[in-house]
Design a protein around this motif. Structure first.
Motif, PDB file in Angstrom:
ATOM      1  N   ASP A  63      -1.600  -9.709   2.817  1.00  0.00           N
ATOM      2  CA  ASP A  63      -2.318  -8.460   3.025  1.00  0.00           C
ATOM      3  C   ASP A  63      -2.977  -8.436   4.408  1.00  0.00           C
ATOM      4  O   ASP A  63      -3.143  -9.465   5.059  1.00  0.00           O
ATOM      5  CB  ASP A  63      -3.396  -8.279   1.956  1.00  0.00           C
ATOM      6  N   THR A  64      -3.377  -7.234   4.822  1.00  0.00           N
ATOM      7  CA  THR A  64      -4.142  -7.049   6.048  1.00  0.00           C
ATOM      8  C   THR A  64      -5.546  -6.578   5.679  1.00  0.00           C
ATOM      9  O   THR A  64      -5.703  -5.670   4.866  1.00  0.00           O
ATOM     10  CB  THR A  64      -3.475  -6.009   6.965  1.00  0.00           C
ATOM     11  N   LYS A  65      -6.556  -7.183   6.276  1.00  0.00           N
ATOM     12  CA  LYS A  65      -7.951  -6.785   6.056  1.00  0.00           C
ATOM     13  C   LYS A  65      -8.461  -6.129   7.328  1.00  0.00           C
ATOM     14  O   LYS A  65      -8.251  -6.642   8.428  1.00  0.00           O
ATOM     15  CB  LYS A  65      -8.805  -7.993   5.686  1.00  0.00           C
ATOM     16  N   LEU A  66      -9.126  -4.973   7.165  1.00  0.00           N
ATOM     17  CA  LEU A  66      -9.566  -4.194   8.326  1.00  0.00           C
ATOM     18  C   LEU A  66     -11.014  -3.774   8.156  1.00  0.00           C
ATOM     19  O   LEU A  66     -11.373  -3.132   7.168  1.00  0.00           O
ATOM     20  CB  LEU A  66      -8.686  -2.948   8.494  1.00  0.00           C
ATOM     21  N   LEU A  67     -11.859  -4.150   9.125  1.00  0.00           N
ATOM     22  CA  LEU A  67     -13.266  -3.773   9.159  1.00  0.00           C
ATOM     23  C   LEU A  67     -13.512  -2.874  10.358  1.00  0.00           C
ATOM     24  O   LEU A  67     -13.043  -3.171  11.463  1.00  0.00           O
ATOM     25  CB  LEU A  67     -14.144  -5.022   9.234  1.00  0.00           C
ATOM     26  N   VAL A  68     -14.227  -1.772  10.131  1.00  0.00           N
ATOM     27  CA  VAL A  68     -14.552  -0.830  11.197  1.00  0.00           C
ATOM     28  C   VAL A  68     -16.055  -0.541  11.145  1.00  0.00           C
ATOM     29  O   VAL A  68     -16.583  -0.219  10.085  1.00  0.00           O
ATOM     30  CB  VAL A  68     -13.780   0.500  11.045  1.00  0.00           C
ATOM     31  N   ASP A  69     -16.735  -0.668  12.288  1.00  0.00           N
ATOM     32  CA  ASP A  69     -18.159  -0.340  12.365  1.00  0.00           C
ATOM     33  C   ASP A  69     -18.377   0.577  13.567  1.00  0.00           C
ATOM     34  O   ASP A  69     -17.928   0.282  14.667  1.00  0.00           O
ATOM     35  CB  ASP A  69     -19.015  -1.584  12.503  1.00  0.00           C
ATOM     36  N   ILE A  70     -19.041   1.726  13.322  1.00  0.00           N
ATOM     37  CA  ILE A  70     -19.178   2.744  14.356  1.00  0.00           C
ATOM     38  C   ILE A  70     -20.626   3.164  14.548  1.00  0.00           C
ATOM     39  O   ILE A  70     -21.160   3.935  13.763  1.00  0.00           O
ATOM     40  CB  ILE A  70     -18.347   4.009  14.034  1.00  0.00           C
ATOM     41  N   PRO A  71     -21.305   2.655  15.560  1.00  0.00           N
ATOM     42  CA  PRO A  71     -22.612   3.199  15.928  1.00  0.00           C
ATOM     43  C   PRO A  71     -22.415   4.465  16.766  1.00  0.00           C
ATOM     44  O   PRO A  71     -21.653   4.460  17.735  1.00  0.00           O
ATOM     45  CB  PRO A  71     -23.244   2.070  16.748  1.00  0.00           C
ATOM     46  N   LEU A  72     -23.083   5.529  16.406  1.00  0.00           N
ATOM     47  CA  LEU A  72     -22.858   6.821  17.046  1.00  0.00           C
ATOM     48  C   LEU A  72     -24.178   7.548  17.286  1.00  0.00           C
ATOM     49  O   LEU A  72     -25.090   7.469  16.474  1.00  0.00           O
ATOM     50  CB  LEU A  72     -21.938   7.685  16.177  1.00  0.00           C
ATOM     51  N   ILE A  73     -24.256   8.218  18.430  1.00  0.00           N
ATOM     52  CA  ILE A  73     -25.387   9.088  18.741  1.00  0.00           C
ATOM     53  C   ILE A  73     -24.910  10.541  18.722  1.00  0.00           C
ATOM     54  O   ILE A  73     -23.892  10.875  19.337  1.00  0.00           O
ATOM     55  CB  ILE A  73     -25.989   8.767  20.119  1.00  0.00           C
ATOM     56  N   ALA A  74     -25.624  11.389  17.995  1.00  0.00           N
ATOM     57  CA  ALA A  74     -25.307  12.823  17.921  1.00  0.00           C
ATOM     58  C   ALA A  74     -26.510  13.616  18.414  1.00  0.00           C
ATOM     59  O   ALA A  74     -27.635  13.404  17.955  1.00  0.00           O
ATOM     60  CB  ALA A  74     -24.972  13.208  16.484  1.00  0.00           C
ATOM     61  N   TRP A  75     -26.254  14.527  19.343  1.00  0.00           N
ATOM     62  CA  TRP A  75     -27.301  15.407  19.872  1.00  0.00           C
ATOM     63  C   TRP A  75     -26.977  16.840  19.489  1.00  0.00           C
ATOM     64  O   TRP A  75     -25.972  17.394  19.934  1.00  0.00           O
ATOM     65  CB  TRP A  75     -27.406  15.267  21.388  1.00  0.00           C
ATOM     66  N   SER A  76     -27.811  17.415  18.642  1.00  0.00           N
ATOM     67  CA  SER A  76     -27.720  18.846  18.346  1.00  0.00           C
ATOM     68  C   SER A  76     -28.609  19.556  19.353  1.00  0.00           C
ATOM     69  O   SER A  76     -29.836  19.447  19.302  1.00  0.00           O
ATOM     70  CB  SER A  76     -28.171  19.127  16.918  1.00  0.00           C
ATOM     71  N   THR A  77     -27.993  20.261  20.274  1.00  0.00           N
ATOM     72  CA  THR A  77     -28.707  20.800  21.430  1.00  0.00           C
ATOM     73  C   THR A  77     -29.557  22.020  21.037  1.00  0.00           C
ATOM     74  O   THR A  77     -29.384  22.595  19.962  1.00  0.00           O
ATOM     75  CB  THR A  77     -27.717  21.217  22.526  1.00  0.00           C
ATOM     76  N   PRO A  78     -30.469  22.461  21.943  1.00  0.00           N
ATOM     77  CA  PRO A  78     -31.261  23.660  21.668  1.00  0.00           C
ATOM     78  C   PRO A  78     -30.509  24.951  21.965  1.00  0.00           C
ATOM     79  O   PRO A  78     -31.108  26.022  21.923  1.00  0.00           O
ATOM     80  CB  PRO A  78     -32.457  23.492  22.609  1.00  0.00           C
ATOM     81  N   TRP A  79     -29.223  24.869  22.254  1.00  0.00           N
ATOM     82  CA  TRP A  79     -28.467  26.034  22.689  1.00  0.00           C
ATOM     83  C   TRP A  79     -27.498  26.519  21.618  1.00  0.00           C
ATOM     84  O   TRP A  79     -26.980  25.746  20.810  1.00  0.00           O
ATOM     85  CB  TRP A  79     -27.684  25.719  23.968  1.00  0.00           C
ATOM     86  N   GLN A  80     -27.258  27.811  21.666  1.00  0.00           N
ATOM     87  CA  GLN A  80     -26.237  28.432  20.843  1.00  0.00           C
ATOM     88  C   GLN A  80     -25.287  29.214  21.731  1.00  0.00           C
ATOM     89  O   GLN A  80     -25.675  29.714  22.790  1.00  0.00           O
ATOM     90  CB  GLN A  80     -26.861  29.378  19.812  1.00  0.00           C
ATOM     91  N   LEU A  81     -24.053  29.304  21.299  1.00  0.00           N
ATOM     92  CA  LEU A  81     -23.038  30.087  21.990  1.00  0.00           C
ATOM     93  C   LEU A  81     -22.434  31.061  20.986  1.00  0.00           C
ATOM     94  O   LEU A  81     -21.810  30.632  20.012  1.00  0.00           O
ATOM     95  CB  LEU A  81     -21.955  29.174  22.582  1.00  0.00           C
ATOM     96  N   PHE A  82     -22.696  32.363  21.207  1.00  0.00           N
ATOM     97  CA  PHE A  82     -22.228  33.392  20.275  1.00  0.00           C
ATOM     98  C   PHE A  82     -22.659  33.087  18.840  1.00  0.00           C
ATOM     99  O   PHE A  82     -21.919  33.304  17.888  1.00  0.00           O
ATOM    100  CB  PHE A  82     -20.717  33.561  20.366  1.00  0.00           C
ATOM    101  N   GLY A  83     -23.856  32.544  18.702  1.00  0.00           N
ATOM    102  CA  GLY A  83     -24.406  32.259  17.384  1.00  0.00           C
ATOM    103  C   GLY A  83     -24.040  30.914  16.808  1.00  0.00           C
ATOM    104  O   GLY A  83     -24.488  30.567  15.713  1.00  0.00           O
ATOM    105  N   GLY A  84     -23.256  30.115  17.541  1.00  0.00           N
ATOM    106  CA  GLY A  84     -22.839  28.802  17.050  1.00  0.00           C
ATOM    107  C   GLY A  84     -23.683  27.688  17.630  1.00  0.00           C
ATOM    108  O   GLY A  84     -24.016  27.692  18.816  1.00  0.00           O
ATOM    109  N   ASN A  85     -24.042  26.732  16.801  1.00  0.00           N
ATOM    110  CA  ASN A  85     -24.819  25.566  17.205  1.00  0.00           C
ATOM    111  C   ASN A  85     -23.954  24.608  18.021  1.00  0.00           C
ATOM    112  O   ASN A  85     -22.891  24.181  17.582  1.00  0.00           O
ATOM    113  CB  ASN A  85     -25.347  24.877  15.937  1.00  0.00           C
ATOM    114  N   ILE A  86     -24.399  24.246  19.245  1.00  0.00           N
ATOM    115  CA  ILE A  86     -23.654  23.363  20.131  1.00  0.00           C
ATOM    116  C   ILE A  86     -24.149  21.928  19.961  1.00  0.00           C
ATOM    117  O   ILE A  86     -25.348  21.664  19.996  1.00  0.00           O
ATOM    118  CB  ILE A  86     -23.795  23.809  21.597  1.00  0.00           C
TER     119      ILE A  86
END
Length: 288
Positions: A63-86
Motif C-alpha cells: 500500500d501507499t500511505k499519504l500525509l498532507v498538512d496545509i497551513p493557510l492564511i485567508a484574508w477576507s478584505t474590507p472590499w466588495q465588487l458588485f456586491g461580492g466579498n473579495i
C-alpha cells in the motif's frame, strides 16, 4: 457555528497530492473543500486554517500511505465588487508519501495563491468563484511538475444550520517540466457536503470525486501512467464549535475507483480567527 463555517469555507483548501503527481486528475487534492460552505461569503478578517489528512491507498501489492498538512492564511478584505466579498488566500502545503518498496518522500508541495469572490443571494443561498495558481516550485519528490491554474465554482445553502454545498474544481496545467515528458493531465474535482448543526455540534456526510479528461489512456500509459484516473469517496463528518475555534473530523473511503487503488482517509481541520475589524466592510464598487 454557521458564521465560523463561512470563515472556514474561504480558507481550508487542503492542497494535497497524488502519489504520481504528473498523472493526477487535478493538482488539488480530491475532497479538500468537502465539509465547508465554499459558496458562502464571510466576515472581514484574517484567519488561520490548518487542514490535515492521512490515508492509505490500497494498491496491488504494498500500500501507499499519504500525509498532507496545509497551513493557510485567508484574508477576507474590507472590499466588495458588485456586491461580492473579495478574499485572498495563500498556502504552503507539506506532503509525506510512504510508497511501496521503501519509497519515502517528504517536502513542500506546490505553493498556492488565489483570489475569491463570494455573493450572498439571500435566503441562505451563496455562490462563489475562485481563481488561483499552484506554482511550479517545491520539492520534486512530492510536487506536481507543472504550473496549474485552478478555478472553483461553488454553491451553498446555509439556512437553519444546514450546510448543503457543491464545489466544482477545474485544474489546467501548463509550464510542465521536461523531466516528466512535457505532459500533465487536466481534470475536475467535485466536493459535496451535507451537514446540520445542533447547538455546538455539526453532524453529516461528505463526498468527493475526481476525473481526468484530456490525455487518452494509451498516451498516459506510454508515459508511465496507469491510464485515466477516476475516483469517488464518501464518509461521515463531525464538528464542534469551541467558541472562536472550530474543529472538524471526517473519515472517508472509496466507493469507486478506476486506475487507482481504493483510498481510506482520516481528515481533521482547525479554524482560528486571528483578527477582525470593529467596523463592517465597505463596498469597493456599488451596484446600482
Amino acid at each position: 457555528m454557521k458564521q465560523v463555517m463561512k470563515i472556514a469555507a474561504a480558507g481550508a483548501f487542503a492542497l494535497g497530492a497524488m502519489t504520481t503527481g504528473a498523472f493526477a486528475a487535478a493538482t488539488a487534492q480530491p475532497g479538500e473543500t468537502a465539509g465547508l460552505a465554499a459558496g458562502a461569503p464571510l466576515p472581514e478578517g484574517l484567519y488561520f486554517v490548518n487542514t490535515f489528512s492521512w490515508g492509505v491507498i490500497d494498491n496491488p501489492g504494498p500500500d501507499t500511505k499519504l500525509l498532507v498538512d496545509i497551513p493557510l492564511i485567508a484574508w477576507s478584505t474590507p472590499w466588495q465588487l458588485f456586491g461580492g466579498n473579495i478574499q485572498v488566500l495563500a498556502a504552503t502545503p507539506l506532503i509525506h508519501a510512504d510508497g511501496p518498496f521503501g519509497a519515502d518522500a517528504y517536502g513542500f508541495y506546490n505553493p498556492f495563491l488565489a483570489g475569491r469572490i463570494a455573493f450572498d443571494l439571500g435566503g441562505g443561498l451563496g455562490v462563489s468563484y475562485l481563481s488561483g495558481i499552484y506554482f511550479n516550485i517545491g520539492d520534486n519528490d512530492v510536487s506536481v511538475r507543472a504550473t496549474t491554474w485552478r478555478q472553483d465554482f461553488a454553491v451553498s445553502y446555509t439556512n437553519d444550520g444546514w450546510n448543503l454545498t457543491a464545489n466544482l474544481i477545474w485544474g489546467n496545467t501548463f509550464d510542465t517540466d521536461r523531466a516528466v515528458g512535457g505532459k500533465t493531465s487536466n481534470g475536475f474535482n467535485l466536493d459535496l457536503t451535507a451537514t446540520k448543526t445542533f447547538g455546538k455540534w455539526e453532524i453529516g456526510a461528505i463526498g468527493f470525486g475526481s476525473t481526468e479528461y484530456d490525455l487518452p489512456d494509451a498516451q498516459k500509459r506510454s508515459n508511465g501512467g496507469p491510464g485515466k484516473v477516476e475516483t469517488f469517496a464518501v464518509g461521515p463528518l463531525i464538528g464542534y464549535n469551541f467558541g472562536p475555534v472550530i474543529l472538524q473530523a471526517a473519515l472517508t473511503t472509496s466507493i469507486y475507483s478506476k486506475n487507482s487503488g481504493d483510498d481510506t482517509r482520516f481528515w481533521s481541520r482547525i479554524v482560528i480567527p486571528l483578527w477582525s475589524p470593529e467596523k463592517p466592510m465597505a463596498p469597493l464598487v456599488t451596484k446600482y
